[in-house]
Design an enzyme around this catalytic site. Structure first.
Site, PDB file in Angstrom:
ATOM      1  CB  CYS A  15      -0.941  -0.016   1.206  1.00 58.00           C
ATOM      2  SG  CYS A  15      -2.297  -1.192   1.032  1.00 58.00           S
ATOM      3  CE  LYS A  18      -4.493   3.721  -0.912  1.00 57.18           C
ATOM      4  NZ  LYS A  18      -5.465   3.559   0.200  1.00 57.18           N
ATOM      5  CB  SER A  47     -12.356   8.882   0.981  1.00 59.32           C
ATOM      6  OG  SER A  47     -12.245  10.035   0.198  1.00 59.32           O
ATOM      7  CB  SER A 139      -3.680 -12.421 -16.352  1.00 61.54           C
ATOM      8  OG  SER A 139      -4.018 -13.158 -17.521  1.00 61.54           O
ATOM      9  CG  ASP A 225      -9.063  -1.308   5.528  1.00 60.69           C
ATOM     10  OD1 ASP A 225      -9.443  -0.232   5.024  1.00 60.69           O
ATOM     11  OD2 ASP A 225      -8.756  -2.291   4.849  1.00 60.69           O
TER      12      ASP A 225
END
Length: 349
Positions: A15, A18, A47, A139, A225
């Site tokens: 993360c 980001k 958000s 993919s 989270d």
């Protein structure tokens, strides 16, 4: 033939790669509003962690997606971490996952097929643990390795836990300790101990399934989270959505001891600097706060813990839910009150 380490193929990891909050905000400001049907209970307005679409009186569909570049070199662990992180958004809305789709982007000229297969195996193992199938996916051949999931879940419409539903007087509870971003930076510099790596994998593959249990508690008002924007960034999103101010007791925030030591040595991610540049104006730190403590509070968490806003009298019951599920570091870290959407950090040691 010797193949490169996974992390060497990516400019960032987990993360931590980001887009910075302020940059993302600027990008989204130019995007026109789309169709907003009445069944859409949660969209892009606050958000939040996932979209929520009401199906009927007792069911709402929770939909999210998350993917990133490698945060570790072991392909199986990378797959597990990415899948756990993606599914977390379902739990953060109070939902129960029902299925996933795989998102796979791999540099086929740089990685053997066996390595790519191990990444997918890791992701599949977490989905089995969560009790859901990987029912399809997509993919492509790309320059950097990328893996993640589209995750779908179900929640009762009355039990959706938006990040914008916190109330003044609520206490804040964090489910996992901070420091994953610092661990990832140390790993790239070969400074992370074997014990630290084991702790990193353990935390980032621990499913936040307690979110579904917490959603049934009326005393729990809001959840999110903590991931790429760090604790302060995701708490500010809760403050902005709810129109409240937050105070955080630094001494109460759970942190991984080795990550604290590494931060004191100057180890940090570039994302923590970008995070602070994005929202530091809305955070008050005590005078003389050392930079390493600031970076811990902005540290990008990959597959981080749930941040829960609940009635003060329910705090012990919420902590008990966390502890019974194996989240031993869960702790009350602050509270919400009326005021401008800002965060005041106190008790810096």
């Amino acid at each position: 033939m010797e193949f490169p380490k996974l992390t060497s193929l990516a400019h960032g990891g987990g993360c931590g790669c980001k887009i910075a909050p302020s940059v993302l905000q600027d990008i989204m400001a130019s995007v026109p509003a789309g169709i907003i049907p009445p069944q859409l209970l949660v969209g892009t307005e606050a958000s939040d962690d996932a979209a929520v679409y009401r199906l009927n009186d007792t069911q709402a569909l929770v939909a999210t997606t998350d993917f990133f570049t490698p945060i570790v070199d072991d392909p199986y662990d990378f797959g597990r971490i990415a899948a756990t992180n993606a599914i977390s958004d379902i739990y953060a809305m109070g939902g129960t996952p029902i299925l996933a789709l795989a998102l796979v982007g791999m540099p086929l000229d740089k990685l053997p097929l066996e390595t790519i297969g191990r990444i997918l195996e890791g992701g599949a193992s977490v989905c089995r643990e969560a009790g859901i199938p990987i029912a399809g996916g997509h993919s492509i051949d790309v320059v950097e390795p990328i893996y993640g999931l589209v995750a779908l879940g179900l929640v009762h419409p009355d039990q959706v836990k938006k990040n914008a539903a916190a109330r003044a007087g609520d206490v804040l509870i964090l489910g996992k300790p901070l420091g994953i971003g610092i661990f990832s930076a140390a790993l790239k510099k070969d400074l992370l101990s074997a014990e630290g790596y084991a702790r990193m994998v353990q935390l980032t593959t621990q499913l936040n399934r307690v979110g579904a249990q917490l959603s049934a508690m009326p005393e729990v008002h809001a959840m999110t989270d903590v991931t790429g924007f760090g604790l302060l960034g995701h708490l500010l999103e809760m403050c902005c959505g709810s129109g409240l101010s937050a105070s955080v007791d630094y001494a109460s925030v759970p942190m991984i001891p080795e990550a604290v030591q590494l931060a004191q040595q100057g180890i940090a991610t570039g994302a923590s600097t970008r995070n602070w540049a994005s929202y530091g104006a809305d955070v008050t730190l005590p005078e003389g706060t050392p930079e390493w403590q600031q970076k811990l509070l902005c540290d990008p968490q990959t597959s981080g813990g749930l941040l829960v806003s609940c009635k003060a009298e329910a705090a012990e019951a919420v902590l008990q839910v966390f502890r019974e599920a194996g989240f031993d570091a869960a702790a009350v870290i602050g509270q919400l009150e009326n005021g401008d959407p800002k965060v005041n950090v106190r008790s810096i040691l």
